[in-house]
Design a protein around this motif. Structure first.
Motif, PDB file in Angstrom:
ATOM      1  N   SER A  50     113.239  -7.361  16.166  1.00 47.61           N
ATOM      2  CA  SER A  50     113.930  -6.196  16.713  1.00 47.61           C
ATOM      3  C   SER A  50     115.320  -6.576  17.227  1.00 47.61           C
ATOM      4  CB  SER A  50     113.103  -5.584  17.843  1.00 47.61           C
ATOM      5  OG  SER A  50     113.843  -4.600  18.544  1.00 47.61           O
ATOM      6  N   ILE A  51     115.406  -7.700  17.909  1.00 46.19           N
ATOM      7  CA  ILE A  51     116.689  -8.161  18.446  1.00 46.19           C
ATOM      8  C   ILE A  51     117.660  -8.480  17.311  1.00 46.19           C
ATOM      9  CG2 ILE A  51     117.810 -10.017  19.746  1.00 46.19           C
ATOM     10  CD1 ILE A  51     115.265 -10.143  21.472  1.00 46.19           C
ATOM     11  N   SER A  54     118.919  -5.313  15.746  1.00 47.44           N
ATOM     12  CA  SER A  54     119.900  -4.682  16.631  1.00 47.44           C
ATOM     13  C   SER A  54     121.270  -5.331  16.493  1.00 47.44           C
ATOM     14  CB  SER A  54     119.442  -4.765  18.086  1.00 47.44           C
ATOM     15  OG  SER A  54     118.285  -4.002  18.293  1.00 47.44           O
ATOM     16  N   GLY A  57     122.908  -4.079  13.564  1.00 46.95           N
ATOM     17  CA  GLY A  57     123.359  -2.718  13.805  1.00 46.95           C
ATOM     18  C   GLY A  57     124.678  -2.675  14.559  1.00 46.95           C
ATOM     19  N   TYR A  58     124.841  -3.541  15.552  1.00 40.98           N
ATOM     20  CA  TYR A  58     126.103  -3.590  16.302  1.00 40.98           C
ATOM     21  C   TYR A  58     127.262  -3.990  15.393  1.00 40.98           C
ATOM     22  CZ  TYR A  58     123.349  -3.295  20.602  1.00 40.98           C
ATOM     23  OH  TYR A  58     122.500  -2.880  21.603  1.00 40.98           O
ATOM     24  N   TYR A  90     130.161  -1.535  24.924  1.00 36.26           N
ATOM     25  CA  TYR A  90     128.769  -1.432  25.390  1.00 36.26           C
ATOM     26  C   TYR A  90     128.597  -2.108  26.750  1.00 36.26           C
ATOM     27  CZ  TYR A  90     126.807   0.471  21.056  1.00 36.26           C
ATOM     28  OH  TYR A  90     126.478   1.284  19.999  1.00 36.26           O
ATOM     29  N   ILE A 233     118.390   1.669  11.421  1.00 35.12           N
ATOM     30  CA  ILE A 233     118.306   0.459  12.238  1.00 35.12           C
ATOM     31  C   ILE A 233     117.741   0.779  13.617  1.00 35.12           C
ATOM     32  CG2 ILE A 233     119.744  -1.229  13.478  1.00 35.12           C
ATOM     33  CD1 ILE A 233     121.452  -1.405  10.938  1.00 35.12           C
ATOM     34  N   TYR A 234     118.179   1.894  14.211  1.00 37.03           N
ATOM     35  CA  TYR A 234     117.627   2.289  15.512  1.00 37.03           C
ATOM     36  C   TYR A 234     116.114   2.466  15.413  1.00 37.03           C
ATOM     37  CZ  TYR A 234     122.509   3.406  16.617  1.00 37.03           C
ATOM     38  OH  TYR A 234     123.863   3.346  16.817  1.00 37.03           O
ATOM     39  N   THR A 237     114.412  -0.937  15.030  1.00 35.34           N
ATOM     40  CA  THR A 237     114.407  -1.628  16.319  1.00 35.34           C
ATOM     41  C   THR A 237     113.195  -1.201  17.152  1.00 35.34           C
ATOM     42  OG1 THR A 237     116.829  -1.783  16.325  1.00 35.34           O
ATOM     43  CG2 THR A 237     115.708  -2.023  18.448  1.00 35.34           C
ATOM     44  N   SER A 264     116.540   8.135  22.343  1.00 35.90           N
ATOM     45  CA  SER A 264     117.948   8.422  22.059  1.00 35.90           C
ATOM     46  C   SER A 264     118.477   9.498  22.991  1.00 35.90           C
ATOM     47  CB  SER A 264     118.112   8.863  20.601  1.00 35.90           C
ATOM     48  OG  SER A 264     117.688   7.847  19.715  1.00 35.90           O
ATOM     49  N   HIS A 304     113.776  -1.699  26.347  1.00 31.17           N
ATOM     50  CA  HIS A 304     115.057  -1.498  27.015  1.00 31.17           C
ATOM     51  C   HIS A 304     115.559  -2.812  27.598  1.00 31.17           C
ATOM     52  CE1 HIS A 304     117.974  -0.144  30.058  1.00 31.17           C
ATOM     53  NE2 HIS A 304     118.163   0.885  29.257  1.00 31.17           N
ATOM     54  N   GLN A 307     116.998  -5.127  24.879  1.00 31.92           N
ATOM     55  CA  GLN A 307     118.284  -4.612  24.412  1.00 31.92           C
ATOM     56  C   GLN A 307     119.367  -4.787  25.471  1.00 31.92           C
ATOM     57  OE1 GLN A 307     119.044  -3.361  21.247  1.00 31.92           O
ATOM     58  NE2 GLN A 307     117.027  -4.259  20.844  1.00 31.92           N
TER      59      GLN A 307
END
Length: 334
Positions: A50-51, A54, A57-58, A90, A233-234, A237, A264, A304, A307
Motif C-alpha cells: 500500500s505504501i 501510494s 501515486g504521488y 502535502y 491507485i487510491y 491503497t 475521500s 491513515h 499514509q
C-alpha cells in the motif's frame, strides 16, 4: 495585517482543535494494547505494498501537473521537480488546511520562475477534475453497492413512506421543484454582483473553461488517463491495507470502494490531513459492513497513520531537496 494573521492562526487552531477532538472522541475507549496487537498480527507485506502504491501515486500526480504547466512559462518543469513540489504541498496541508496548494505553487515559482497566477490556475483545474472523479467514484460505488446505499438512507428516513408521500403529493412536489428553480434563477439574477454569488458562478465558469482547455493540451489523453489511474491507485491503497488486516481481509472490492469513498469525503473536510473526519467516516462504514467498532477504528488508524508517516518523510525529503535549488533568475537578453 496583524489582525489578518491573527485571524488565520485562530482558524488554524480551531480546525486543529476540532480534528483532535474528533480523534480523541473516537479512540478514547480503545486500549493502546488493542492497537499494538492489531499491528503485530497484520500482514505487513500488504501494508508495505500500500505504501509503495501510494508513492507511485504521488509521483504520478506530479507528472500530471507538468502536463498543465505551459512550456513557455519560466524554466521547463521536470516530473521529479513537480513531484517534490507536490509533496511539499502535502506537508504544508498537515499544518494549514488547503495552504498546500499555494505552497507547492510557491516552490515552482521560486525554482522555475513560473508565475503564481498560472500555477494556481493549473491547481484549480486539477482540483476541478479531481472533484469530477470523486463524483464518478461515488456513482460507481452506488452502482456496485446500491443495497448498502439504500440501507444507509433507510436508517435516516423511511424510504417506503417517503416514496408513498411523494406519489400522493406529486403535483405539489413538481410545483415545489419549479418554484425552487425560479427562486434560484431570481437570486442569481438579482444578486449577480454579490460577492458570494460571483464566487460561485466564477468557480463553475472556471471549471467548465478549464475542462475545455484540457483538450488543447499537448497530451490531453495522458492527463485524463493519469487522472483515472490516480483514483485506481487510491482504491488499491485502501484495498491492499484491507488484505493485510484480518478483520477486513474478507471485504469485497465493491465494499472497499465504498470505504474509499467515505475516506475521500473525510479527507475533503477542512481539517489538517483529514484527522478525525477520515477516521470517523471510514470506521462508520466498516461498522455497517459488519466489522466490529474497535476493528473499524483500528483499520482507519492504521491506513491513515501509515499514509501520514509517508507524507511526513517524503515531504521533508522533498522540502530539503527543493530548498537546495537556487532561485530562478530571468536569463539576460543577448
Amino acid at each position: 495585517m496583524i489582525n489578518q494573521k491573527l485571524k488565520q492562526w485562530i482558524q488554524i487552531a480551531i480546525s486543529l482543535g476540532i480534528a483532535v477532538w474528533i480523534f480523541w472522541f473516537l479512540y478514547k475507549d480503545i486500549a493502546i494494547e488493542s492497537l499494538l496487537e492489531q499491528l503485530q498480527s497484520s500482514n505487513w507485506f500488504w501494508i508495505g505494498t500500500s505504501i509503495f502504491v501510494s508513492f507511485f501515486g504521488y509521483f504520478l500526480r506530479g507528472w500530471r501537473w507538468t502536463l498543465l504547466i505551459h512550456p513557455e512559462q519560466g524554466e521547463k518543469v521536470t516530473p521529479a521537480r513537480a513531484y517534490h513540489a507536490t509533496m511539499v504541498g502535502y506537508l504544508v496541508n498537515l499544518l494549514i488546511p488547503r495552504a498546500g496548494e499555494v505552497a507547492k505553487c510557491g516552490v515552482l515559482n521560486r525554482t522555475n520562475g513560473i508565475s503564481m497566477g498560472h500555477l494556481l490556475g493549473t491547481v484549480i483545474l486539477e482540483r476541478s477534475v479531481d472533484l469530477l472523479c470523486l463524483v464518478g467514484t461515488i456513482l460507481l460505488a452506488f452502482i456496485l453497492q446500491n443495497s448498502m446505499f439504500l440501507e444507509l438512507a433507510g436508517q435516516l428516513v423511511n424510504l417506503d413512506d417517503l416514496l408513498a408521500s411523494l406519489k400522493s403529493n406529486l403535483p405539489i412536489v413538481i410545483g415545489g421543484i419549479l418554484i425552487l428553480i425560479l427562486v434560484v434563477r431570481f437570486i442569481l439574477n438579482r444578486f449577480r454582483d454579490h460577492g458570494l454569488i460571483n464566487k460561485i458562478q466564477h468557480f463553475f465558469r472556471e471549471m467548465g473553461g478549464g475542462i475545455k482547455r484540457i483538450n488543447q493540451l499537448e497530451n490531453p489523453l495522458g492527463f485524463w488517463i493519469s487522472s483515472i489511474v490516480l483514483w485506481v491507485i487510491y482504491f488499491l491503497t485502501m484495498y491492499t491495507v484491507s488484505l493485510g488486516i484480518e478483520s477486513t481481509a474478507n471485504l469485497s472490492s465493491g465494499e472497499v470502494l465504498l470505504v474509499m469513498v467515505m475516506g475521500s469525503i473525510g479527507m475533503v473536510a477542512p481539517v489538517q490531513g483529514g484527522i478525525g473526519t477520515f477516521h470517523a467516516l471510514v470506521a462508520f462504514i466498516l461498522i455497517q459492513l459488519g466489522v466490529t467498532e474497535v476493528d473499524g477504528k483500528i483499520f482507519a488508524a492504521i491506513i491513515h497513520g501509515t499514509q501520514l508517516i509517508l507524507v511526513l518523510v517524503l515531504g521533508i525529503i522533498s522540502w530539503l531537496s527543493m530548498m537546495k535549488l537556487p532561485t530562478w533568475k530571468q536569463p539576460e537578453q543577448a
